[in-house]
Scaffold this motif. Sequence first.
Motif, short mmCIF file in Angstrom:
data_model
loop_
_atom_site.label_atom_id
_atom_site.label_comp_id
_atom_site.label_asym_id
_atom_site.label_seq_id
_atom_site.Cartn_x
_atom_site.Cartn_y
_atom_site.Cartn_z
N GLY A 303 36.93 76.58 13.56
CA GLY A 303 35.72 76.46 14.38
C GLY A 303 35.86 75.34 15.40
N THR A 304 34.71 74.79 15.80
CA THR A 304 34.68 73.73 16.81
C THR A 304 35.67 72.62 16.48
OG1 THR A 304 32.34 74.17 16.91
CG2 THR A 304 33.08 72.20 18.03
N MET A 305 35.60 72.10 15.27
CA MET A 305 36.43 70.95 14.92
C MET A 305 37.84 71.35 14.55
SD MET A 305 34.53 68.50 15.58
CE MET A 305 35.52 67.13 15.01
N GLU A 324 41.82 80.64 8.12
CA GLU A 324 40.43 81.09 8.22
C GLU A 324 40.15 82.12 7.14
OE1 GLU A 324 37.44 81.16 9.36
OE2 GLU A 324 37.43 79.54 10.83
N THR A 325 38.86 82.46 7.00
CA THR A 325 38.52 83.48 6.00
C THR A 325 38.56 84.88 6.60
OG1 THR A 325 36.26 82.90 6.54
CG2 THR A 325 37.08 82.15 4.41
N ALA A 380 38.09 71.64 7.70
CA ALA A 380 36.98 71.55 8.67
C ALA A 380 36.14 72.82 8.58
CB ALA A 380 37.52 71.35 10.08
N VAL A 381 35.66 73.11 7.36
CA VAL A 381 34.80 74.29 7.15
C VAL A 381 33.34 73.86 7.22
CG1 VAL A 381 36.59 75.39 5.76
CG2 VAL A 381 34.79 74.11 4.61
N PHE A 382 32.43 74.79 6.95
CA PHE A 382 31.00 74.46 7.07
C PHE A 382 30.64 73.21 6.28
CE2 PHE A 382 30.66 79.31 7.32
CZ PHE A 382 30.80 79.31 8.70
N GLU A 383 29.66 72.48 6.79
CA GLU A 383 29.21 71.25 6.14
C GLU A 383 28.30 71.60 4.96
OE1 GLU A 383 30.40 68.42 6.53
OE2 GLU A 383 28.94 66.80 6.60
N LYS A 388 32.81 73.40 0.46
CA LYS A 388 33.87 72.39 0.33
C LYS A 388 34.50 72.49 -1.07
CE LYS A 388 32.66 70.04 4.25
NZ LYS A 388 33.30 70.22 5.53
N ASN A 408 37.19 66.70 6.87
CA ASN A 408 36.58 66.23 8.13
C ASN A 408 35.05 66.12 7.99
OD1 ASN A 408 36.62 65.66 11.00
ND2 ASN A 408 35.77 67.69 11.32
N SER A 410 31.28 65.12 7.89
CA SER A 410 30.63 64.01 8.59
C SER A 410 29.60 63.31 7.73
CB SER A 410 29.95 64.47 9.88
OG SER A 410 29.97 65.83 10.07
N HIS A 431 37.72 61.81 9.65
CA HIS A 431 36.54 62.24 10.39
C HIS A 431 36.82 62.16 11.89
CE1 HIS A 431 32.04 61.61 11.46
NE2 HIS A 431 32.37 62.87 11.51
N PHE A 432 37.17 63.32 12.44
CA PHE A 432 37.42 63.41 13.88
C PHE A 432 36.08 63.55 14.60
CE2 PHE A 432 41.41 64.69 12.02
CZ PHE A 432 42.38 64.33 12.93
N SER A 434 33.93 65.09 18.08
CA SER A 434 33.97 66.25 18.96
C SER A 434 33.93 65.83 20.44
CB SER A 434 32.75 67.13 18.65
OG SER A 434 32.79 68.28 19.45
P1 NAI Z 1 32.08 75.43 12.77
O1 NAI Z 1 30.99 76.22 12.20
O2 NAI Z 1 32.32 75.45 14.23
O3 NAI Z 1 33.45 75.86 12.08
C1 NAI Z 1 33.63 76.06 10.72
C2 NAI Z 1 34.71 77.11 10.55
O4 NAI Z 1 35.10 77.15 9.20
C3 NAI Z 1 34.27 78.51 10.92
O5 NAI Z 1 35.17 79.06 11.84
C4 NAI Z 1 34.30 79.27 9.60
O6 NAI Z 1 34.69 80.63 9.74
C5 NAI Z 1 35.31 78.48 8.82
N1 NAI Z 1 35.17 78.58 7.38
C6 NAI Z 1 34.02 78.56 6.66
N2 NAI Z 1 34.28 78.63 5.35
C7 NAI Z 1 35.63 78.68 5.23
C8 NAI Z 1 36.51 78.78 4.13
N3 NAI Z 1 36.07 78.81 2.88
N4 NAI Z 1 37.84 78.82 4.37
C9 NAI Z 1 38.29 78.76 5.64
N5 NAI Z 1 37.50 78.69 6.71
C10 NAI Z 1 36.17 78.66 6.52
O7 NAI Z 1 31.87 73.95 12.25
P2 NAI Z 1 32.39 72.58 12.85
O8 NAI Z 1 31.41 72.05 13.80
O9 NAI Z 1 33.80 72.76 13.29
O10 NAI Z 1 32.36 71.64 11.58
C11 NAI Z 1 33.35 71.68 10.58
C12 NAI Z 1 33.31 70.39 9.78
O11 NAI Z 1 33.52 69.31 10.66
C13 NAI Z 1 31.98 70.11 9.09
O12 NAI Z 1 32.26 69.47 7.86
C14 NAI Z 1 31.30 69.15 10.05
O13 NAI Z 1 30.36 68.33 9.42
C15 NAI Z 1 32.48 68.37 10.53
N6 NAI Z 1 32.31 67.71 11.81
C16 NAI Z 1 31.69 68.34 12.86
C17 NAI Z 1 31.54 67.72 14.08
C18 NAI Z 1 30.90 68.40 15.24
O14 NAI Z 1 30.56 67.72 16.23
N7 NAI Z 1 30.75 69.70 15.23
C19 NAI Z 1 32.02 66.33 14.27
C20 NAI Z 1 32.71 65.80 13.14
C21 NAI Z 1 32.81 66.46 11.96
#
Ligand code: NAI
Length: 695
Positions: A303-305, A324-325, A380-383, A388, A408, A410, A431-432, A434
Amino acid sequence: MTAEYQVHGAVAVITLNNPPVNGLGLATRTAAVQGIQQALADAAVKAIVITGGGKAFSGGADIKEFNSPKALAEPSLHTLIATVENSTKPVVAAIHTVCMGGGLELALGCHYRVALPGAQIALPEVKLGLLPGAGGTQRLPRVLGLEMALNMIVSGTPVASEKLAGTALFDAVYEAGSDLLAQAIAFAENVADARPLPKVRERKVDYPNHEAFLQFSRNTVKAMAGPFPAPHECVETVAASVTRKFDDGLKFERERFLHLMQTTESKALRHAFFAERVASKVPDVPADTPVRSIKQAAVIGAGTMGGGIAMNFLNAGIPVVLLETRQEALDKGMATIRKNYDNTVKKGKLTAEKLEQRMALLTGTLAYADIGQADIVVEAVFEDMGVKETVFRQLDSVMKPGAILASNTSTLDLNRIASFTSRPQDVIGLHFFSPANVMKLLEIVRGAQTGKDVLATALALAKKLKKTGVVSGVCDGFIGNRMIEQYSRQAGFLLDEGALPEQVDQAIEKFGFAMGPFRMGDLAGNDIGWAIRKRRAIESPEITYSRSADLLCEMGRFGQKTGGGWYDYKPGDRKAYPNEQVNAMIVQHSADLGITRRQISDKEIVERLVYSMVNEAAHILEEGIALRASDIDMVYLTGYGFPLFRGGPMFYADTVGLANVLAAMAQYARGYQGSAWQPAPLLVKLAGEGKGFNS
Ligand code: NAI
């Protein structure tokens, strides 16, 4: 021994020896002056060569002595340079690898200068908010001409020695790989009897119509220097090399240098310089702690991160498997990475060839079996703790022994995440921020059981990824987000009381923040904070928030991604336009709370946003979550757009004076939501002792 003295026939060779870059500390300066005196006293010596041992001629001031009285103690750099320049026997500087700052000023005091190609030549003082204070602004224009010298001094950027061959800076630039010392000695023998000895101070700066050029430079610097005074002072002192006699120019340079030393802007830059260096030091993890080798990485979640994190490894030449899943999510993540690189190529910052090299290091997978051999995996999966847990249990079963398992997250408890594995010593938070491929900050979260070698490896990895690694203990939000929460709460309360988003953003942006809280919310997505507040409402119902942000989300206005949030946006335009319905919602919300809205000053806005963070930071420091105040400043300078010229929140609070911070907080404690202003005991203690966080 900080400078060695040897005699080769009729030539004395003084070799600066103060690793790593032969900084001109007191002991080195003393030994160099003694070397000159010894050479002058020895009738058999006809000429002198000064060079640097190891990997530099000299990098300039010794940063270890920067803030100590030793920096200005005699023999000062001025004295050393005067001793060299007044030597009755010719002095030749033999320059290689690095010749910067005071090192270049010393070389300019020599009668002759010879060099190898590839040496970095610079006067970088401006980067610390200063100007070259040992004659650099007066001598460099006399050898390079006004224009080139001014550019180098105002920018601080190094120029390779071979590019300066043919100027009066160098009497010779030899072939790459040739024996510099032997050639310098031969050069010195050749000029041993030449008189009078050439001195840079006696040269003239020829620049017809210099006033027009200087005016042009003043205008350019005005447009680029921002709040920093040093670039302006650089122009004025270089101007003095044309308009004043040498000694007068030198006096002026000294005066302006001492003035800049006292400015908050320079103090802030120097603070940040040292803060960055000290951040990688952890008291109970010695520098010689063994580190694990990282040759292959895996990232979970595209995802984003996840995508940005993968790019960091690819940029450093480390192969990555992205997991990814679902195929669709994987394809999307991989395509985003390529698109990001494509944009960099379009901007001319990456070649198409390098892009392909980087993409060739990336593979995607849906199977955990494909990542087992990675040396590090970053999740870096869903928070969500449940998600996790599933991921970390799987990682525990597939990853090879000794692999580092990083999250990762937060906000979630890293110790709980570690408990899902049979190897908590291998688990760490990375913890990277964005966008992860751009932001410099990496919070390195040390769990209760994280191994010292794992922490040392993460700190080394941060350097390899060109990040500023800052260690944080485990708590909700770690250093950065835990503080920003207080800032966001205050931003919300300000809306309840009478401010509108635009006023709050403008006030804090005028203070120097890259972006105010509401524009920031619209960029990051207001739904993220909404989700966190919903969780907190269950976990910590005593924490109060303004409801306006929830009401905004209930209007479906998540931010730029939904076409609008606190503000409206036009396609292809990042400018924020106030929205009447949103502002009406805010005003209505105040009425619902029974609040009579009042005019709020920009000063109050800035104080409430910044001091609320400072107070939380004092708790963070007291609890040992951060190792030192300067680490907190690094987090804010590199991850949250805190204005560099203010040195970070802790440095800023110190410049305001902690007693003043406390007094302002006491006043706010009497107002709306005053319970948010309980002062941290450490803040009270330091203020009482008349101390600062950083002193
Ligand atoms: P996101 O929703 O953009 O990406 C999450 C990705 O993880 C999705 O592509 C999803 O398909 C995948 N995913 C979900 N469950 C999975 C699994 N069991 N196995 C493999 N892949 C799986 O979320 P984002 O924003 O990238 O956040 C990810 C982590 O990074 C979270 O823990 C968040 O708190 C943390 N974070 C986010 C920041 C941000 O600004 N977005 C900044 C710093 C940390």
